[in-house]
Structures are given as C-alpha cells and as structure tokens.
Design a protein around this motif. Structure first.
Motif, PDB file in Angstrom:
ATOM      1  N   SER A  55      13.123  16.821  59.923  1.00 19.93           N
ATOM      2  CA  SER A  55      13.803  16.703  58.631  1.00 19.93           C
ATOM      3  C   SER A  55      14.374  18.052  58.207  1.00 19.93           C
ATOM      4  O   SER A  55      15.464  18.114  57.636  1.00 19.93           O
ATOM      5  N   VAL A  77      15.483  10.189  51.769  1.00 18.81           N
ATOM      6  CA  VAL A  77      15.952   9.236  52.790  1.00 18.81           C
ATOM      7  C   VAL A  77      15.789   9.826  54.180  1.00 18.81           C
ATOM      8  O   VAL A  77      15.293   9.166  55.102  1.00 18.81           O
ATOM      9  N   VAL A  78      16.185  11.095  54.345  1.00 19.44           N
ATOM     10  CA  VAL A  78      16.057  11.733  55.660  1.00 19.44           C
ATOM     11  C   VAL A  78      14.599  11.757  56.089  1.00 19.44           C
ATOM     12  O   VAL A  78      14.247  11.362  57.213  1.00 19.44           O
ATOM     13  N   SER A  81      13.209   8.333  56.964  1.00 22.15           N
ATOM     14  CA  SER A  81      13.663   7.833  58.266  1.00 22.15           C
ATOM     15  C   SER A  81      12.800   8.395  59.384  1.00 22.15           C
ATOM     16  O   SER A  81      12.371   7.669  60.278  1.00 22.15           O
ATOM     17  N   THR A  84       9.409   6.864  59.470  1.00 25.09           N
ATOM     18  CA  THR A  84       9.428   5.532  60.074  1.00 25.09           C
ATOM     19  C   THR A  84       9.442   5.634  61.594  1.00 25.09           C
ATOM     20  O   THR A  84       8.726   4.903  62.280  1.00 25.09           O
ATOM     21  N   ILE A  85      10.233   6.581  62.104  1.00 27.31           N
ATOM     22  CA  ILE A  85      10.282   6.767  63.563  1.00 27.31           C
ATOM     23  C   ILE A  85       8.903   7.160  64.091  1.00 27.31           C
ATOM     24  O   ILE A  85       8.394   6.575  65.055  1.00 27.31           O
TER      25      ILE A  85
ATOM     26  N   LEU B  71      11.013  -1.273  57.959  1.00 33.28           N
ATOM     27  CA  LEU B  71      11.758  -0.506  56.950  1.00 33.28           C
ATOM     28  C   LEU B  71      10.973  -0.329  55.657  1.00 33.28           C
ATOM     29  O   LEU B  71      11.469   0.280  54.709  1.00 33.28           O
ATOM     30  N   ILE B  74      10.677   3.260  53.987  1.00 33.41           N
ATOM     31  CA  ILE B  74      11.948   3.786  53.499  1.00 33.41           C
ATOM     32  C   ILE B  74      12.407   3.004  52.258  1.00 33.41           C
ATOM     33  O   ILE B  74      12.816   3.582  51.246  1.00 33.41           O
TER      34      ILE B  74
END
Lengths: 256, 198
Positions: A55, A77-78, A81, A84-85, B71, B74
């Motif tokens: 990030s 948001v960054v 993401s 989540t990965i 998701l 997020i």
C-alpha cells in the motif's frame, strides 16, 4: 551516496528508533490480540508487512493523482484491496493461520500503522523511500509482536514456537513443531489481562531503555498519531485533543 | 432467550475492549475524562447499530447472493466510512444539538476497529438480522461499560505515587489488565444463566 544513506535511514528507523508499537504506540489492538503465540505473531507480522509495503508503494505512486480532500477514503480503498488479497492468500496457503487470526486478519484494514504511514509518509515521499519505510515499519511491528509473544507464550502456555509447522510447511519443513518448556504455565498471561499486563511491562522496559539513551518516553500520542487527525473535529475544535493537555503539563513541569 | 444471551455475552464475557482487544485506541486515548468517555461510547453504540443495519442487507442480498463474499472487507469499510460521513452531515443540518454532543467523535470512529470488527463478527457467527443488531448494540454497550469503568480508574491513578519507569502509558496498561482480570470473572456467567451457549 548521501541519498543511499538517507534511504537506509528510512528503513532502519522503523526497527527500533521509531518502532511503531513500542515508540509510536500504534497498532495496539492487533499487538495485544495476536501476541498469544509466536507463530501467530510471525504470521500476522508478515501479513501486515506485506500490506504495508504494497500500500505504501501504490499510494506513493498515486500521490500526485489523489486529490488531498479525498485522500483518506482513497488510501482506505488501496489498503483494503491489499488486505483482501492477503486474506485470500492466507486462506489458500495457511488455513490454520487464518483460523488462528480470525477477525484480526481483515482488521489489518483499520490498523493505524498502515493508514498512519500512508498519511504521514507515503503520501509525501518517493516510491523507493516509501517502500523502505513500509518494510522497516512492518519488520519493527513484527519484532514488537514477537517480543510480546515470546514472553506470553513461554510463561503463559509453557511452549515456544508451538505449531510453527503451519508456517514452515510452506517450505516443506514439517518435522519441527516447537518446544515444550514449562509444565505448569501461568495461564492468565495467554488470556486478555495478560496481554495488557505484558504490554505494560514491555512498554516500561522500552521507556527505560529510551531514557538511558536520552530519548523521550513513548507517550500515547493519541489523536496526533491517529491517521484521522487531519479530518477530526476533536482536534480542530480545541486545536488539541484529549491527550494533548497532559503533554503540555509535562513540558511545563520540565521547564520548572 | 437467545437474544438476551447474545446481549449479555457481548457486554460481559466477550467484552470488545477487555476481552477481544478491539477499539483499544479510543479506550486509552479518550478515557481520561468521564464526559468524553461517555460521549465517545454513545457515538460508538450509535454507529455500530447503524453500520450493522446497513451492512447486513448489503452482505446478504448483494454480496452473498452473487458470490462476492471476498469483497466483504473492502465493501464494509467503505460503507462504514460513507455512513459516518453521511450521519455527520445529516446531524449537523437537522439535529444540531445531537451533533454538538456526538459529532466530534464521529470521524474517529471510521477507523475504529470495534465497528468493522462487530460487522465482521456478525457475519462470521452467521447471525440473523435481529441477532446481529443485538450483538452490535450489546458490543457498543460493553464498550461503554469498559470506558466508564476505566475513566474512573484513571482518575484515581492521577494522584498516585507511581514508580518512575511505569509512569504514563505502562501503568495505564497495567490498570487495564486489572480491569480486564475482573471481567474474566464473568466467564461462564451467561452459560450459567441461560445454559444455552457454549
């Protein structure tokens, strides 16, 4: 040459001098929650470092594109993401760690170390510097977690590196599953009160060492360190927040 | 009965701050005065309940239905951030008195891990809507209980003679350990009363 030196500094400052947990008092929630076992701490440390480095790099790349007014949501948001990965990777390759970390894995999103570094560093600095800053801070975080976890696991559970094979089996090593050291451990240390207690004592030790080196004690910088400080009305309203007055008093005392 | 059990569990045995270590930043940062402790925790209850009410249908009818579970993190954090901003604007415009009381704490709550935590835990535990709401309100109430208790403890700490190395943050954490230890005494209480939950 001078540039190399300053880059090395960006990396090394996170390890001890500006250790995010022990000196900046950031990321206390995961530190307390995860430091029950060394294995969990290493896993959490690696996951958080990965998110922090990625990030930091992306935010640094985008620092001229993101308008300053909406930078916090953009950073979130960054970060989300990448979390989540990482979550998907951990679920796929180390499911045992996913179960052990539970809700704390997705909660890396709101780990204030990561948003804090994005706001304080990556949003203003070049990509290589941000990369090294993220790496240093991540390793510093992992280091603090391992220090806490070593104390809590050895004294609280009587084991050391218990079920480390869930991590090492990624490299094909499954024979080593940790030591058993104590027969009658102090179980309280692995529970919630032990987390606060050990963190308090580790913090006291870190403060003592800092004092020896003539550096200021780690204080809960509270709102100042909080990544939301810029947009926070608590800061704007009084020009300082709850914890600030205490600091001022201290300064006055030292002046007297 | 089950709802009452969830409510009591969230306050006593699974207290967000003292047992789950969620929301430690405001716990240590804002608990110096009773008044701010109460303001902060009221805002937390409010946002937790609202966040659950909004994210539950989004998760059930949008994400799970389309197989987009991954998701969740997020979407939830964005929904919470947008929601907090929205509530702040609405309160400022229509209920200025409430805004005065809670408004200053709202932005802090966006990145409070207790709010995202409660939403994620509701999903993990597979709670239905009523259970999720009760768990969130209970979690917020537990947050408030811990904040108020700890504000009292800290006021007492102010005038104490503390060893030099422990001054400041270390003694605060050790005091938190003792408060947390007292909450360990509740373990099993909810089981004992309702006999339904493990």
């Amino acid at each position: 040459m001078a540039e190399n030196k300053s880059l090395a500094k960006e990396f090394s400052k996170g390890l001890i001098k500006e250790n995010p947990v022990l000196r900046l008092v950031l990321g206390t929630c995961p530190t307390l929650a995860v430091s029950v076992s060394v294995t969990n701490s290493i896993g959490m440390g690696i996951a958080a470092t990965l998110v922090l480095v990625c990030s930091n790099v992306v935010i640094s790349l985008l620092r001229k594109v993101i308008p300053s007014k909406i930078r916090i949501p953009a950073y979130i948001v960054v970060i989300a993401s990448f979390v989540t990965i990482v979550q998907m990777l951990v679920k796929a390759f180390v499911p045992a760690l996913n179960d052990a970390l539970g809700v704390y894995l997705p909660l890396i999103v709101v780990n204030c170390i990561i948003l804090g570094r994005a706001e304080a560093f990556a949003g203003k600095n070049s990509v290589p510097a941000s990369f090294l800053d993220g790496l240093g801070m991540g390793i510093g975080f992992t280091f603090a977690l391992i220090v806490m976890a070593t104390i809590r696991e050895i004294l609280g559970a009587g084991t050391f590196l218990d079920s480390i094979d869930s991590l090492t089996k990624l490299f094909g090593v499954t024979s080593f599953t940790g030591f058993t050291l104590l027969k009658q451990p102090i179980a309280m240390l692995t529970m919630a009160p032990g987390g606060f207690l050990v963190f308090g004592l580790v913090m006291a030790a870190a403060n003592r060492i800092a004092e020896h080196q003539g550096k200021p004690k780690a204080e809960l910088s509270g709102c100042a360190a909080c990544p939301m400080a810029a947009s926070c009305a608590l800061v704007k309203k009084d020009e300082k927040c709850e914890t600030a007055p205490a600091k001022e008093n201290e300064k006055e005392e030292s002046a007297v | 009965m089950k709802l009452a059990g969830i409510f009591l569990t969230a306050i006593l045995t699974e207290n967000f701050i003292l047992c789950k270590f969620l929301g430690i930043c405001p716990f240590l940062g804002v608990s110096k005065k009773l008044k701010t402790a109460i303001g902060m925790s009221t805002a937390v209850i409010f946002v937790m309940a609202l966040a659950t009410a909004v994210t539950f249908p989004i998760n059930k009818y949008l994400l799970e239905k389309n197989g987009l579970d991954y998701l969740q993190t997020i979407v939830f954090i964005l929904v919470i951030a947008a929601l907090v901003q929205f509530v702040e604007i609405v309160l400022k415009k229509f209920i200025p008195s409430l805004y005065e009381a809670l408004g200053i704490y709202l932005p802090l709550i966006t990145t409070n891990c207790a709010v995202l935590g409660v939403v994620l835990l509701n999903v993990d535990n597979g709670y239905n809507f009523a259970e999720s709401m009760i768990n969130s309100i209970g979690g917020g109430a537990g947050f408030m209980v811990a904040m108020i208790m700890f504000a009292g403890v800290r006021e007492r700490l102010e005038g104490c003679d503390i060893p030099k190395a422990l001054k400041g943050l270390p003694i605060t954490l050790i005091a938190a350990a003792l408060v947390s230890l007292s909450f360990q005494g509740f373990s099993g209480v909810v089981d004992g009363i309702f006999g339904l939950f493990s």
